[in-house]
Design a protein around this motif. Structure first.
Motif, PDB file in Angstrom:
ATOM      1  N   ALA A 195      -6.822   6.198  -3.521  1.00 35.47           N
ATOM      2  CA  ALA A 195      -6.309   4.885  -3.133  1.00 35.47           C
ATOM      3  C   ALA A 195      -5.170   4.495  -4.046  1.00 35.47           C
ATOM      4  O   ALA A 195      -5.243   4.650  -5.254  1.00 35.47           O
TER       5      ALA A 195
ATOM      6  N   ILE B 176      -6.092  -1.419  -3.690  1.00 35.98           N
ATOM      7  CA  ILE B 176      -7.123  -1.934  -2.794  1.00 35.98           C
ATOM      8  C   ILE B 176      -6.998  -3.449  -2.728  1.00 35.98           C
ATOM      9  O   ILE B 176      -6.978  -4.123  -3.744  1.00 35.98           O
TER      10      ILE B 176
ATOM     11  N   THR C  74      -6.725   0.527   1.957  1.00 35.95           N
ATOM     12  CA  THR C  74      -6.298   1.562   1.030  1.00 35.95           C
ATOM     13  C   THR C  74      -5.115   2.287   1.680  1.00 35.95           C
ATOM     14  O   THR C  74      -4.675   1.908   2.766  1.00 35.95           O
TER      15      THR C  74
END
Length: 592
Positions: A3, A6, A147
């Protein structure tokens, strides 16, 4: 997949799909609350079934369900169901929501952040067993995490469903109070068991016919919904702010209560998916993006379209011609093309609201637009490769029973007609197939028509000053709707306690010198309770009464009564539940 950042976004979908970001920072997290609900506003009074402002759902673009791999990023259509249960997004979502998972990791499904609204609504609508995903009025809400995938595209990492139950410590909490949930689980399980039985009962009726084509199965589903449920005209739900809504949760259907169009379409979709038929939803909206009406899309391959899968519209709500506490159905909006349905469902004004729905890039068919059953005044039923349905002749004021081939070949023929004798122009009859007999109604009687030999018999109905407006089958019994007076649609559902009963003449059987056994063969198209009384009179003047009861007779059953005397006179009575005889007394001698 790493990711790159987030963002926890709290979203409750707006019905007009406008994401107005109300930015407030708390520990670096951005919140964006919205809502998919709206209050009821007046519906059209132009005679069309247009239900305004009662949907309480997000506007859906009508993207169909199709088989998928786990990667949906580059599919032309929104896809959540695959042919392999347990591997698709829908099966996964259903499993997790029935486990009351607080978070659902959907990273591997590569759901484009811009498509989440459509995905989530479709998942909810296709998961009615998790009835608690929507409120009584059809509202739903959820949270999600974003993400990025390896290509730098924003995708959904986690979904956080909001269960519409009192299991949270605060309105914005995503964490479930498990003690509260455990208290509710027995009631939740009981409701899900009733839902399962409800669905299985309908699917059993779908498979009762001899034709198992997708078209006929879909026709059964369409007609079952229309015949057994009614629309929530009364706007039965009021929230704390005084806004009123129509019922829009599947459990109301399970409990046989009126519902709105969203729930009609959810049930049709769920049943069709169980039959392997591809379906989806489409919702029209006004110029402000407020949802207006919801119906279904279906993909069918049939002889009529050269067995090539094509998409058609089905609107069970608008085909439901019932009034409150009544029932009736038509086929006007069953299996019609996109061009045809747009004449009534799009580009129109309802008061100051301009109603439309988006362009749909699908392979639509038009082969059924001119189907012989298009202008029916009843549902169409299938028997032995033929469809039967009622039409109304405006020139002769007659109701006509029609027959046409189910594969679309040839032309329809009228096999029976009658003057319905209603005070209004038109026909107000149901059509029920049971066994090899068709049942329909005039204003005052039920007519039984034998498909096998064309024989016609009449079942009188006590109407007093009223009239019959439709008949229907439910739970194996025949009902009709009788008005208080012939000018009124204030009707009440009435059980026909004396439908056709076929009785084989009794026979006597003697065994090893003992007294005879009296045997009666009885057969009924509809479930009913039968009472048999036999008065046995001996030659010396003594007599004895034998009683034999058959509860819930449907189909055929044999009644065997052992007699007492070797030489006697028998009087045989056969009654219904109200102790009204089915036929005059039958007498016979018991003598060798």
């Amino acid at each position: 997949m790493k990711a790159k950042g987030i963002i926890l976004t709290i979203a409750i979908i707006l019905i007009n799909f406008i994401f107005s970001l109300l930015t407030a920072y708390a520990g670096g997290i951005m919140y964006s609350p919205t809502d998919n609900g709206q209050s009821f506003s007046a519906a059209s009074s132009d005679g069309k079934r247009m239900y305004a402002g009662n949907i309480a759902q997000a506007t859906f673009s009508g993207i169909p369900i199709s088989a998928i791999s786990s990667d949906t990023r580059h599919n032309d259509s929104l896809s959540i169901a695959s042919t392999e249960p347990g591997t698709d997004l829908l099966s996964y979502f259903r499993t997790e929501t029935e486990r009351f998972s607080e978070s659902i990791d959907v990273t591997d499904y590569n759901i484009d952040a811009g498509m989440l609204e459509e995905y989530y609504e479709l998942l909810v609508f296709c998961s009615p067993r998790s009835y608690y995903l929507t409120s009584d009025s059809g509202k739903y809400s959820y949270y999600y995490d974003l993400t990025s995938n390896d290509a730098g595209e924003k995708i959904i990492q986690y979904l956080y469903p909001v269960y519409q139950l009192d299991i949270y410590d605060s309105p914005t909490d995503i964490y479930i109070n498990r003690d509260r949930l455990n208290e509710l689980l027995p009631d939740i399980t009981e409701k899900q068991n009733r839902f399962d039985a409800f669905i299985n009962n309908i699917l059993d009726s779908v498979h009762s016919g001899s034709d198992t084509s997708d078209l006929t199965k879909l026709m059964y589903i369409h007609d079952y919904i229309i015949q057994n449920f009614s629309y929530d005209f009364d706007c039965s739900i009021t929230d704390n702010d005084g806004n009123i809504y129509r019922r829009n949760n599947i459990m109301f259907m399970v409990d046989n209560l009126p519902v709105a169009c969203q729930t009609y379409s959810i049930l049709l979709n769920y049943l069709a998916m169980n039959e392997g038929i591809k379906t989806s939803f489409v919702t029209s909206s006004d110029q402000n993006g407020n949802a207006y009406h919801t119906w279904n899309l279906v993909e069918i391959a049939a002889p009529q379209n050269g067995s090539t899968p094509k998409w058609y519209h089905v609107d069970a709500t608008w085909d439901d011609t019932s009034v409150p506490e009544g029932c009736g159905s038509a086929m006007t909006y069953f299996m019609i093309s996109d061009d045809t349905i747009r004449r009534t469902h799009s580009d129109l004004w309802d008061g100051d609201r301009y109603i439309t729905y988006p362009s749909l890039e699908l392979n639509f068919g038009n082969e059924f637009d001119d189907a012989s059953w298009r202008d029916t005044c009843s549902q169409a039923v299938e028997h032995d490769g033929f469809y039967y349905y009622l039409t109304y002749d405006t020139e002769t004021d007659e109701t006509c029973l029609n027959k046409c081939r189910a594969d679309g070949a040839g032309t329809a023929e009228i096999i029976y007609s009658y003057d319905g004798q209603w005070m209004y122009m038109g026909a107000y009859s149901g059509l029920v197939l049971s066994g090899s007999s068709l049942y329909f109604n005039t204003a005052y009687d039920i007519i039984r028509y034998s498909v096998a030999d064309g024989a016609v018999s009449v079942i009188p109905v006590e109407c007093n000053d009223g009239a019959i407006y439709s008949c229907y089958e439910k739970n194996g019994r025949l009902y009709c709707n009788v008005s208080d007076n012939i000018y009124s649609y204030d009707i009440k559902s009435t059980l026909i306690v004396k439908p056709e009963l076929q009785i084989t003449l009794p026979s006597l059987k003697y065994t090893n010198g003992a007294a005879a056994e009296l045997t009666l063969e009885l057969q009924s198209d509809f479930r009913q309770n039968i009472r048999i009384t036999v008065k046995e009179c001996a030659s010396d003047g003594t007599y004895y009464f034998h009683a034999y009861n058959i509860d819930d007779l449907v189909g055929s059953e044999t009644a065997v009564i052992r007699l007492l005397y070797d030489d006697s006179r028998l009087n045989i009575y056969i009654w219904d539940d109200a102790m009204v005889p089915y036929r005059d007394v039958t007498s016979m001698d018991n003598s060798r």
